[in-house]
Design a protein around this motif. Sequence first.
Motif, PDB file in Angstrom:
ATOM      1  N   ILE A  20      24.272  75.993-115.277  1.00 52.26           N
ATOM      2  CA  ILE A  20      25.053  76.334-114.097  1.00 52.26           C
ATOM      3  C   ILE A  20      24.249  77.350-113.284  1.00 52.26           C
ATOM      4  CG2 ILE A  20      27.213  77.332-113.264  1.00 52.26           C
ATOM      5  CD1 ILE A  20      27.710  74.733-114.666  1.00 52.26           C
ATOM      6  N   TYR A  21      24.181  77.114-111.960  1.00 50.69           N
ATOM      7  CA  TYR A  21      23.450  78.010-111.068  1.00 50.69           C
ATOM      8  C   TYR A  21      24.365  78.463-109.943  1.00 50.69           C
ATOM      9  CZ  TYR A  21      20.216  79.561-107.464  1.00 50.69           C
ATOM     10  OH  TYR A  21      19.576  80.308-106.504  1.00 50.69           O
ATOM     11  N   CYS A  22      24.445  79.759-109.742  1.00 50.42           N
ATOM     12  CA  CYS A  22      25.257  80.339-108.678  1.00 50.42           C
ATOM     13  C   CYS A  22      24.378  80.562-107.445  1.00 50.42           C
ATOM     14  CB  CYS A  22      25.873  81.656-109.129  1.00 50.42           C
ATOM     15  SG  CYS A  22      26.833  82.471-107.834  1.00 50.42           S
ATOM     16  N   ASN A  23      24.754  79.950-106.327  1.00 53.88           N
ATOM     17  CA  ASN A  23      24.004  80.127-105.074  1.00 53.88           C
ATOM     18  C   ASN A  23      24.213  81.515-104.479  1.00 53.88           C
ATOM     19  OD1 ASN A  23      22.877  77.498-104.891  1.00 53.88           O
ATOM     20  ND2 ASN A  23      24.891  76.737-104.316  1.00 53.88           N
ATOM     21  N   ASN A  24      25.319  82.149-104.812  1.00 53.02           N
ATOM     22  CA  ASN A  24      25.651  83.446-104.243  1.00 53.02           C
ATOM     23  C   ASN A  24      24.795  84.569-104.833  1.00 53.02           C
ATOM     24  OD1 ASN A  24      27.128  85.246-102.636  1.00 53.02           O
ATOM     25  ND2 ASN A  24      28.548  85.659-104.303  1.00 53.02           N
ATOM     26  N   CYS A  25      24.691  84.625-106.167  1.00 52.57           N
ATOM     27  CA  CYS A  25      23.955  85.725-106.806  1.00 52.57           C
ATOM     28  C   CYS A  25      22.699  85.257-107.551  1.00 52.57           C
ATOM     29  CB  CYS A  25      24.872  86.501-107.748  1.00 52.57           C
ATOM     30  SG  CYS A  25      25.491  85.543-109.144  1.00 52.57           S
ATOM     31  N   SER A  26      22.343  83.966-107.436  1.00 51.12           N
ATOM     32  CA  SER A  26      21.134  83.381-108.042  1.00 51.12           C
ATOM     33  C   SER A  26      21.072  83.570-109.554  1.00 51.12           C
ATOM     34  CB  SER A  26      19.880  83.960-107.390  1.00 51.12           C
ATOM     35  OG  SER A  26      19.878  83.691-106.019  1.00 51.12           O
ATOM     36  N   THR A  27      22.192  83.361-110.215  1.00 51.42           N
ATOM     37  CA  THR A  27      22.265  83.509-111.666  1.00 51.42           C
ATOM     38  C   THR A  27      22.267  82.141-112.330  1.00 51.42           C
ATOM     39  OG1 THR A  27      23.556  85.522-111.388  1.00 51.42           O
ATOM     40  CG2 THR A  27      23.629  84.486-113.545  1.00 51.42           C
ATOM     41  N   PHE A  28      21.464  81.985-113.391  1.00 53.05           N
ATOM     42  CA  PHE A  28      21.474  80.797-114.230  1.00 53.05           C
ATOM     43  C   PHE A  28      22.215  81.148-115.516  1.00 53.05           C
ATOM     44  CE2 PHE A  28      17.762  80.013-111.621  1.00 53.05           C
ATOM     45  CZ  PHE A  28      17.796  78.645-111.398  1.00 53.05           C
ATOM     46  N   ARG A  40      29.225  86.035-113.208  1.00 50.74           N
ATOM     47  CA  ARG A  40      28.828  87.334-112.667  1.00 50.74           C
ATOM     48  C   ARG A  40      29.624  87.732-111.428  1.00 50.74           C
ATOM     49  NH1 ARG A  40      22.669  88.846-111.019  1.00 50.74           N
ATOM     50  NH2 ARG A  40      23.009  91.051-110.713  1.00 50.74           N
ATOM     51  N   CYS A  41      29.731  86.808-110.441  1.00 42.70           N
ATOM     52  CA  CYS A  41      30.394  87.165-109.176  1.00 42.70           C
ATOM     53  C   CYS A  41      31.683  86.392-108.913  1.00 42.70           C
ATOM     54  CB  CYS A  41      29.433  86.984-108.003  1.00 42.70           C
ATOM     55  SG  CYS A  41      29.006  85.268-107.659  1.00 42.70           S
ATOM     56  N   GLY A  42      31.957  85.336-109.690  1.00 44.90           N
ATOM     57  CA  GLY A  42      33.198  84.589-109.543  1.00 44.90           C
ATOM     58  C   GLY A  42      33.196  83.511-108.481  1.00 44.90           C
ATOM     59  N   SER A  43      32.083  83.330-107.771  1.00 43.89           N
ATOM     60  CA  SER A  43      32.045  82.297-106.736  1.00 43.89           C
ATOM     61  C   SER A  43      31.754  80.926-107.358  1.00 43.89           C
ATOM     62  CB  SER A  43      30.998  82.635-105.678  1.00 43.89           C
ATOM     63  OG  SER A  43      29.714  82.623-106.249  1.00 43.89           O
ATOM     64  N   LEU A  44      31.892  79.877-106.562  1.00 49.67           N
ATOM     65  CA  LEU A  44      31.628  78.535-107.069  1.00 49.67           C
ATOM     66  C   LEU A  44      30.153  78.356-107.386  1.00 49.67           C
ATOM     67  CD1 LEU A  44      33.878  76.379-104.733  1.00 49.67           C
ATOM     68  CD2 LEU A  44      34.217  76.884-107.139  1.00 49.67           C
ATOM     69  N   ALA A  45      29.874  77.638-108.468  1.00 47.32           N
ATOM     70  CA  ALA A  45      28.500  77.429-108.922  1.00 47.32           C
ATOM     71  C   ALA A  45      28.278  75.945-109.201  1.00 47.32           C
ATOM     72  CB  ALA A  45      28.231  78.260-110.166  1.00 47.32           C
ATOM     73  N   ASP A  46      27.020  75.512-109.146  1.00 45.40           N
ATOM     74  CA  ASP A  46      26.658  74.106-109.302  1.00 45.40           C
ATOM     75  C   ASP A  46      26.058  73.842-110.679  1.00 45.40           C
ATOM     76  OD1 ASP A  46      27.294  73.884-106.597  1.00 45.40           O
ATOM     77  OD2 ASP A  46      25.219  74.177-105.964  1.00 45.40           O
TER      78      ASP A  46
END
Length: 109
Positions: free
Chosen positions: A57-65, A26-32
């Motif tokens: 995978i969970y993105c801390n920036n946009c809270s997307t799973f 979604r936002c292109g940032s690093l995700a865990d």
Amino acid sequence: MFFFFVGGISPQVRQVLKPDAARCIRCGSLADLVEEEKVLKLFFVPVWRWLGKEPVIYCNNCSTFFPPSTSLPPPPSHMPSPPDGLRCHSCARVVDPQFSFCPYCGYSL
């Protein structure tokens, strides 16, 4: 007589399995890579929890799973600087040094 029900099911992170495992779709940032749990809430109070079927995978920036199969690859940890210009940290393409954002993926340079 009317009854009003306020509740729902929401995903939450239970445990981080691998930090910076991929990039967000979604936002292109690093995700865990995380272990997910579903939470049933009634009137905003957690009532019941259960584990998800597989890691996500969970993105801390946009809270997307999202599932790992749809994730973008993580950026390379070491990229040599190209002789003819600047290289984008997200998509690794050569861009003009005057740009503030990558024209290919929109990542901030």
